[in-house]
Design a protein around this motif. Sequence first.
Motif, mmCIF file in Angstrom:
data_model
loop_
_atom_site.group_PDB
_atom_site.id
_atom_site.type_symbol
_atom_site.label_atom_id
_atom_site.label_comp_id
_atom_site.label_asym_id
_atom_site.label_seq_id
_atom_site.Cartn_x
_atom_site.Cartn_y
_atom_site.Cartn_z
ATOM 1 N N SER A 150 9.748 41.581 5.288
ATOM 2 C CA SER A 150 10.018 40.347 6.029
ATOM 3 C C SER A 150 9.204 39.171 5.503
ATOM 4 C CB SER A 150 9.727 40.547 7.517
ATOM 5 O OG SER A 150 8.358 40.857 7.727
ATOM 6 N N GLY A 151 8.162 39.437 4.718
ATOM 7 C CA GLY A 151 7.343 38.352 4.166
ATOM 8 C C GLY A 151 5.975 38.232 4.787
ATOM 9 N N LYS A 152 5.601 39.160 5.691
ATOM 10 C CA LYS A 152 4.317 39.049 6.396
ATOM 11 C C LYS A 152 3.129 39.064 5.432
ATOM 12 C CE LYS A 152 4.552 42.834 8.739
ATOM 13 N NZ LYS A 152 5.613 43.475 7.944
ATOM 14 N N THR A 153 3.080 40.099 4.599
ATOM 15 C CA THR A 153 1.935 40.241 3.704
ATOM 16 C C THR A 153 1.923 39.132 2.652
ATOM 17 O OG1 THR A 153 1.801 42.629 4.046
ATOM 18 C CG2 THR A 153 0.826 41.765 2.023
ATOM 19 N N THR A 154 3.083 38.716 2.181
ATOM 20 C CA THR A 154 3.137 37.596 1.228
ATOM 21 C C THR A 154 2.553 36.340 1.858
ATOM 22 O OG1 THR A 154 5.097 38.523 0.168
ATOM 23 C CG2 THR A 154 4.647 36.194 -0.210
ATOM 24 N N LEU A 155 2.850 36.107 3.127
ATOM 25 C CA LEU A 155 2.279 34.958 3.836
ATOM 26 C C LEU A 155 0.762 35.054 3.872
ATOM 27 C CD1 LEU A 155 2.582 32.420 5.625
ATOM 28 C CD2 LEU A 155 2.823 33.949 7.592
ATOM 29 N N ALA A 156 0.234 36.239 4.182
ATOM 30 C CA ALA A 156 -1.217 36.420 4.249
ATOM 31 C C ALA A 156 -1.858 36.215 2.882
ATOM 32 C CB ALA A 156 -1.539 37.821 4.785
ATOM 33 N N ARG A 157 -1.266 36.780 1.842
ATOM 34 C CA ARG A 157 -1.832 36.663 0.500
ATOM 35 C C ARG A 157 -1.777 35.219 -0.004
ATOM 36 N NH1 ARG A 157 -2.693 41.093 -2.502
ATOM 37 N NH2 ARG A 157 -2.147 39.992 -4.429
ATOM 38 N N THR A 158 -0.726 34.501 0.363
ATOM 39 C CA THR A 158 -0.631 33.087 -0.022
ATOM 40 C C THR A 158 -1.685 32.266 0.704
ATOM 41 O OG1 THR A 158 1.751 33.368 -0.327
ATOM 42 C CG2 THR A 158 0.935 31.125 -0.218
ATOM 43 N N LEU A 159 -1.898 32.582 1.966
ATOM 44 C CA LEU A 159 -2.903 31.874 2.754
ATOM 45 C C LEU A 159 -4.302 32.073 2.171
ATOM 46 C CD1 LEU A 159 -3.670 30.282 5.335
ATOM 47 C CD2 LEU A 159 -3.722 32.465 6.548
ATOM 48 N N LEU A 160 -4.578 33.284 1.643
ATOM 49 C CA LEU A 160 -5.901 33.600 1.098
ATOM 50 C C LEU A 160 -6.043 33.253 -0.381
ATOM 51 C CD1 LEU A 160 -8.318 34.972 2.661
ATOM 52 C CD2 LEU A 160 -6.114 35.136 3.816
ATOM 53 N N GLY A 161 -4.997 32.678 -0.982
ATOM 54 C CA GLY A 161 -5.085 32.327 -2.390
ATOM 55 C C GLY A 161 -4.856 33.487 -3.330
ATOM 56 N N LEU A 162 -4.411 34.634 -2.824
ATOM 57 C CA LEU A 162 -4.129 35.789 -3.666
ATOM 58 C C LEU A 162 -2.749 35.686 -4.310
ATOM 59 C CD1 LEU A 162 -5.560 38.566 -1.321
ATOM 60 C CD2 LEU A 162 -6.696 37.424 -3.233
ATOM 61 N N GLU A 163 -1.899 34.820 -3.779
ATOM 62 C CA GLU A 163 -0.602 34.478 -4.369
ATOM 63 C C GLU A 163 -0.473 32.964 -4.350
ATOM 64 O OE1 GLU A 163 1.658 36.377 -5.697
ATOM 65 O OE2 GLU A 163 1.278 38.403 -4.937
ATOM 66 N N ARG A 164 0.179 32.407 -5.352
ATOM 67 C CA ARG A 164 0.398 30.966 -5.383
ATOM 68 C C ARG A 164 1.792 30.670 -4.850
ATOM 69 N NH1 ARG A 164 -0.178 28.045 -11.065
ATOM 70 N NH2 ARG A 164 -2.232 29.058 -10.859
ATOM 71 N N CYS A 165 1.878 29.776 -3.883
ATOM 72 C CA CYS A 165 3.177 29.465 -3.288
ATOM 73 C C CYS A 165 4.047 28.699 -4.285
ATOM 74 C CB CYS A 165 2.991 28.658 -2.008
ATOM 75 S SG CYS A 165 2.242 27.038 -2.229
ATOM 76 N N THR A 166 5.353 28.851 -4.130
ATOM 77 C CA THR A 166 6.297 28.123 -4.979
ATOM 78 C C THR A 166 6.357 26.657 -4.576
ATOM 79 O OG1 THR A 166 7.600 30.141 -5.237
ATOM 80 C CG2 THR A 166 8.679 28.071 -5.811
ATOM 81 N N SER A 167 6.355 26.415 -3.268
ATOM 82 C CA SER A 167 6.323 25.043 -2.750
ATOM 83 C C SER A 167 5.816 25.096 -1.317
ATOM 84 C CB SER A 167 7.702 24.393 -2.816
ATOM 85 O OG SER A 167 8.618 25.072 -1.972
ATOM 86 N N GLY A 168 5.512 23.923 -0.773
ATOM 87 C CA GLY A 168 5.004 23.838 0.586
ATOM 88 C C GLY A 168 3.533 23.452 0.620
ATOM 89 N N ASP A 169 3.015 23.289 1.807
ATOM 90 C CA ASP A 169 1.624 22.832 1.985
ATOM 91 C C ASP A 169 0.860 23.803 2.869
ATOM 92 O OD1 ASP A 169 1.839 20.368 0.533
ATOM 93 O OD2 ASP A 169 2.986 19.567 2.229
ATOM 94 N N ILE A 170 -0.416 24.027 2.498
ATOM 95 C CA ILE A 170 -1.348 24.811 3.315
ATOM 96 C C ILE A 170 -2.617 23.992 3.469
ATOM 97 C CG2 ILE A 170 -2.662 26.947 3.542
ATOM 98 C CD1 ILE A 170 -0.700 28.296 1.674
ATOM 99 N N MET A 171 -3.001 23.722 4.701
ATOM 100 C CA MET A 171 -4.264 23.039 4.982
ATOM 101 C C MET A 171 -5.153 23.999 5.754
ATOM 102 S SD MET A 171 -4.042 19.921 3.722
ATOM 103 C CE MET A 171 -5.233 18.916 4.631
ATOM 104 N N ILE A 172 -6.354 24.246 5.232
ATOM 105 C CA ILE A 172 -7.338 25.098 5.901
ATOM 106 C C ILE A 172 -8.566 24.255 6.179
ATOM 107 C CG2 ILE A 172 -8.748 27.189 5.758
ATOM 108 C CD1 ILE A 172 -6.747 28.349 3.837
ATOM 109 N N ASP A 173 -8.787 23.985 7.441
ATOM 110 C CA ASP A 173 -9.915 23.145 7.867
ATOM 111 C C ASP A 173 -9.928 21.821 7.110
ATOM 112 O OD1 ASP A 173 -12.102 22.540 9.429
ATOM 113 O OD2 ASP A 173 -13.555 23.476 8.059
ATOM 114 N N GLY A 174 -8.746 21.226 6.929
ATOM 115 C CA GLY A 174 -8.628 19.928 6.284
ATOM 116 C C GLY A 174 -8.595 19.966 4.772
ATOM 117 N N ILE A 175 -8.702 21.162 4.150
ATOM 118 C CA ILE A 175 -8.692 21.277 2.683
ATOM 119 C C ILE A 175 -7.316 21.721 2.215
ATOM 120 C CG2 ILE A 175 -9.697 22.482 0.703
ATOM 121 C CD1 ILE A 175 -12.234 22.837 2.317
ATOM 122 N N PRO A 176 -6.667 21.006 1.297
ATOM 123 C CA PRO A 176 -5.380 21.469 0.747
ATOM 124 C C PRO A 176 -5.587 22.793 -0.001
ATOM 125 C CG PRO A 176 -5.785 19.158 0.213
ATOM 126 C CD PRO A 176 -7.064 19.701 0.746
#
Length: 616
Positions: free
Chosen positions: A392-418
Amino acid sequence: MTSDTVLKVRALGVDAVGPDGTHPIVTSFGLDLSAGETIGIVGESGSGKTMTARAIMGLLPGSLVARGEVEYDGRNLLELSEREWSHVRGREIGLVLQDPFTMLNPVFRCGRIIEESLIWEGRRRPPRSERRAEVNRRLAEVGLTDPSVADRYPFQLSGGMRQRVAVAASLARDPKILIADEPTTALDVTTQKEMLTLLRGVQKSRGMSVVLITHDLRVAFAMCDRVYVMYGGSLIEVAPGSDLETKPLHPYTQGLLLAEPSVDRRVAELPSIPGSVPKARETTGCCAFATRCEWVTDQCRQGPPPLIEVADLRYSACVRLPEISSDMAAKRARIDVVEAPVRDVRAERPLIDIRDLRKEFRVGQRTVHALAGVSLQVNQGESVAVVGESGSGKTTLARTLLGLERCTSGDIMIDGIPAHDWSRLSAADLRRLRGTVQMVFQDPYASLNPMRSIGSALSEAIRSHESATKHASGAVADLLKTVGLPASYAQRRPSALSGGERQRVAIARALAVNPRLLVCDEPVSALDVSVRAQIINLFATLQRERGVGFVFITHDLSMLRQITERVCIMYRGRLVESGPVDQILDHPTDPYTIKLLRSIPRSDADWIDAPVSTEV
């Protein structure tokens, strides 16, 4: 034992034989299995369930020996030669294991695997077309109606499809008894229910007897006529499933029942059994459960208690049962009325802000959209579950959030940091992000270096964030205390710890940098029910006392109400529904969410046969 008993086991024991002598693994086990009956064997890891099944099947490794009696068709199976066993395994007694890869030859196509298991009685091997037709019929019996499945290798199938092929191979010789060892533990809830429904249907159509080994009590109650409870290599309670659920007659069984998370209500703290399962050789002179029982007295340490009949069709190995049964009932009644409110976590700015996140993978000539425009926010101190089946994409979402995968497009902000591309971040931003978000993986043994001590692993994590730290040993002791482990564990290696203790160490390592958010990928799915309750309580304590937030990646919907304030449902890379946990569990609107919730294991037999198929 009745006239239709097909398998009788008496005083079955398993011993380890080595240079230092003989040590018991299973002390004494017995059962009577009738034609067409399903019995369940339940207990935590280390209780002896799998070793008992392997002893019955004659599949113990060379260092272990079985004693006692396993009577089938007038013979003691323990006395058979390997040549004689070849006429029993598969033909008379089949076996399904937890991991289908253990059963399926990875270099054979599925059709060949089943074909080699078939028996062509009284005649030569038939023509290829006839063999292929029989293979397709066997696959169809387990719900695989696509003929192309026979031409695929096991690795080309999903987990549920592989398990169906394993069941088809186990049934190819038409056994009278099927032993299923944790056949659904590693599967998603919908696939799990499909497999259980399949086993029930095949059993009824064939009149087959089933021995189901599981640590999920709800599955045991739904599937089994009678349930056998094992602990520390001993059989401690036997009862019809419905009776065991409503009135357990052993403190250990009650502890397992109370530790099961409730799907319907939230409690402040899940009851759990302290400690872990001892080895059988450590309890030969007393009740196996004595070290963890709240009602233990000197009487319990004066020898192993016998399993005796305490009511009609009820057997228990508790010598204090007449004295403590009323106290046990009172404890169950108290816990049944305790509920806790859902925390209200609000913030002016989210700690995590994900917008229109997309991730694509190239698989040969195909493009797989693992994430298809996911948007999600997580506040400081909030606990959010991301739920869905495998793929379903759960683990891919987690790995992208942690920088273990690079997203194809979109934005992630963690505590104000892109943070959509960690490779472009400055050293200062990387350091800040790693101090903000940490990850806890599903398998703690795989994520801990087996050659390093616990103290060494934690010290490394501390110094990676605070290189100038001079008193790492004190910080290690504090971390271990935070996760409920003694400071002496710093000297041990991962192999010396139980599964629950290793997961606590993995959590301690993630906490070494004082993160504000933990991303937990299936953190309790591999744990027993009581250990799972301990870890869930630990998460709640960290959230309450340290303000740590969580993103739980899981397919276990039964624990959602206990650990989360908000739930997000994912399906094929999309976020199909999200909202407060009570709203999602009590009033779902998306068809896929409804399908998932209908698949949550229930203890009544009707759950197995209830339809879950919903158009999504």
